[in-house]
Enzyme design. Structure first.
Site, PDB file in Angstrom:
ATOM      1  N   PHE A  40     117.015  54.845  47.423  1.00 26.00           N
ATOM      2  CA  PHE A  40     117.823  56.057  47.752  1.00 26.00           C
ATOM      3  C   PHE A  40     119.117  55.659  48.186  1.00 26.00           C
ATOM      4  CE2 PHE A  40     113.236  57.074  48.112  1.00 26.00           C
ATOM      5  CZ  PHE A  40     113.297  58.442  47.435  1.00 26.00           C
ATOM      6  N   SER A  41     119.737  56.007  49.662  1.00 25.93           N
ATOM      7  CA  SER A  41     120.841  55.677  49.753  1.00 25.93           C
ATOM      8  C   SER A  41     121.554  54.163  49.910  1.00 25.93           C
ATOM      9  CB  SER A  41     121.321  56.295  51.258  1.00 25.93           C
ATOM     10  OG  SER A  41     121.444  57.795  50.937  1.00 25.93           O
ATOM     11  N   ALA A  42     120.490  53.374  49.726  1.00 26.50           N
ATOM     12  CA  ALA A  42     120.961  51.915  49.819  1.00 26.50           C
ATOM     13  C   ALA A  42     121.540  51.634  48.611  1.00 26.50           C
ATOM     14  CB  ALA A  42     119.777  50.991  49.918  1.00 26.50           C
TER      15      ALA A  42
ATOM     16  N   LYS B 189     124.055  53.293  47.588  1.00 26.90           N
ATOM     17  CA  LYS B 189     125.460  53.202  47.927  1.00 26.90           C
ATOM     18  C   LYS B 189     126.293  51.956  48.072  1.00 26.90           C
ATOM     19  CE  LYS B 189     125.458  57.881  50.153  1.00 26.90           C
ATOM     20  NZ  LYS B 189     123.881  58.169  50.121  1.00 26.90           N
TER      21      LYS B 189
END
Length: 415
Positions: free
Chosen positions: A76-78, A80
């Site tokens: 998920f946002s990791a 980024k």
């Protein structure tokens, strides 16, 4: 793995794979207790010091079989943090200036008064483009990454321009549009050519790994975000534009009616797009390897991955302002990474994803950590999301016992 402090490896519990130095035995036991006995779920943890693996363990289920060293999960946002690293690689070669307007490289982005928004602002979630509703009407739009890049280029920034407001999904399309304008290549290809291949790892992919790749995908276990699709949840989220304050900002950047179905099924739609903000499929060891480069002056096994100039920019906190879309959390945004106001993480940086998977660098120690798992369940989300808050302090506690670095340094990092 070598172990200068004791010469013996840590005992590995039955059902767990991998290895660790003896001083990390308490961490290994705690990790197995927490992640080794979940239904259809598992996880992996890697800890590197100056590029040397001290911990590389995995446990539990990957859905159709046991978790292995090559099992990856959606982080998920990791994701980024990896996307930001791609941009830093381009900047390192002089292709991007952080202070330059995005429109200097991506002319279409100048539309609707965005001509002065800089790369630095975009990388610190301050572009005023966090909301989904102005650019997407539903799941089909979100899955078309090139369409999302074009719509962001044409979009009008909102009133939060210049203020940190987490671009939960739009960050990925912003960075991908910028990178595509410069290189002509999509972000999935750049994950491979700018991160995985130069670092000599396979376990970093944007979307589903190719069938021939060593990395295998562990399906999500748990209820995912099905509560968001219930009538009451859908009604509230469908009116996010009317919700004031931080709650409104958070829902606008994260939700659209029907978007929760992006996670449904054994082969969920999220795997079939290029979402640089949230659909990386990674192994723990590959994440630790990438962050090891950032923790060790841009050097990997004697080779320069990023120059000292770029590393200096990466390590500098760009904004101390509270994030308006994350309930005013003190994220201390760097260029694409964040810090945490907690012992063991204040001087470090990385990125945590939905459900708690994360990659982390602590430059003062030359330390990097990668953690991935595949449970995403609404009932356990608050516990899982906080994994970094207990894993990082335990890593530092065990690191003190290795005598590889002065005790004063670990105490300072834990302060």
């Amino acid at each position: 793995m070598s172990n200068d402090a004791s010469g013996d490896p840590a005992p590995i519990p039955t059902g767990m794979g991998g290895s660790a130095t003896a001083e990390f035995a308490p961490l290994v036991r705690a990790f197995d207790r927490t992640f080794g006995h979940r239904r259809d779920a598992g996880g992996a943890l890697a800890v590197h010091l100056h590029g040397e693996p001290l911990v590389d363990v995995w446990t539990g289920s990957a859905g159709t079989g046991p978790w292995t060293q090559d099992t990856g999960s959606i982080i998920f946002s990791a994701t980024k943090g990896i996307t930001a690293t791609v941009i830093h690689r381009l900047a390192d070669r002089g292709l991007i200036d952080y202070a330059a307007p995005v429109a200097e490289y991506w002319p279409e982005f100048a539309a609707n008064g965005k001509g002065k928004i800089t790369v630095r602002q975009a990388m610190t979630h301050s572009a005023g483009l966090s909301a989904l509703a102005p650019i997407a009407t539903g799941l089909d739009d979100v899955l078309d990454h090139e369409l999302m890049e074009r719509r962001l280029a044409a979009a009008k920034p909102d009133r939060l321009r210049g203020v940190p407001a987490y671009h939960a999904l739009t960050f990925g399309w912003l960075m991908a549009g910028l990178a595509r304008a410069i290189t002509g290549r999509g972000m999935a290809e750049l994950f491979r050519t700018e991160v995985a291949e130069p670092l000599g790892v396979d376990g970093i992919h944007l979307g589903l790994p190719p069938a021939a790749a060593p990395t295998t995908y562990a399906p999500l276990a748990g209820s995912q975000l099905s509560l968001a699709g219930k009538p009451l949840g859908a009604m509230v989220l469908g009116r996010s534009h009317l919700i004031p304050g931080a709650l409104g900002a958070a829902t606008r950047c994260l939700f659209l009616p029907g978007l929760e179905t992006i996670l449904e099924g054994q082969d969920p739609p999220i795997l079939r797009t290029e979402l640089g903000a949230g659909n990386g499929v990674c192994t723990a060891s590959a994440l630790a390897t990438m962050y090891s480069a950032l923790a060790n002056n841009g050097v990997v096994e004697g080779d320069t991955y990023l120059s000292p100039r770029t590393i200096k920019e990466i390590r500098r906190i760009q904004s101390y302002r509270l994030d308006s879309a994350l309930f005013y959390a003190p994220m201390m945004w760097r260029l694409g990474y964040h810090s945490l106001p907690m012992p063991g993480a204040r001087a470090g940086f990385g990125h945590i994803g939905l459900g708690g998977s994360f990659g982390w660098a602590e430059p003062r120690l030359g330390l990097s950590v990668g953690f991935v798992h595949n449970r995403l369940s609404a009932a356990q989300l608050s516990y899982d999301q906080s994994a970094a808050f207990w894993l990082l302090p335990r890593v530092l506690n065990c690191l003190r016992a290795t005598r590889r670095i002065p005790v004063e340094q670990t105490r300072e990092a834990a302060a």
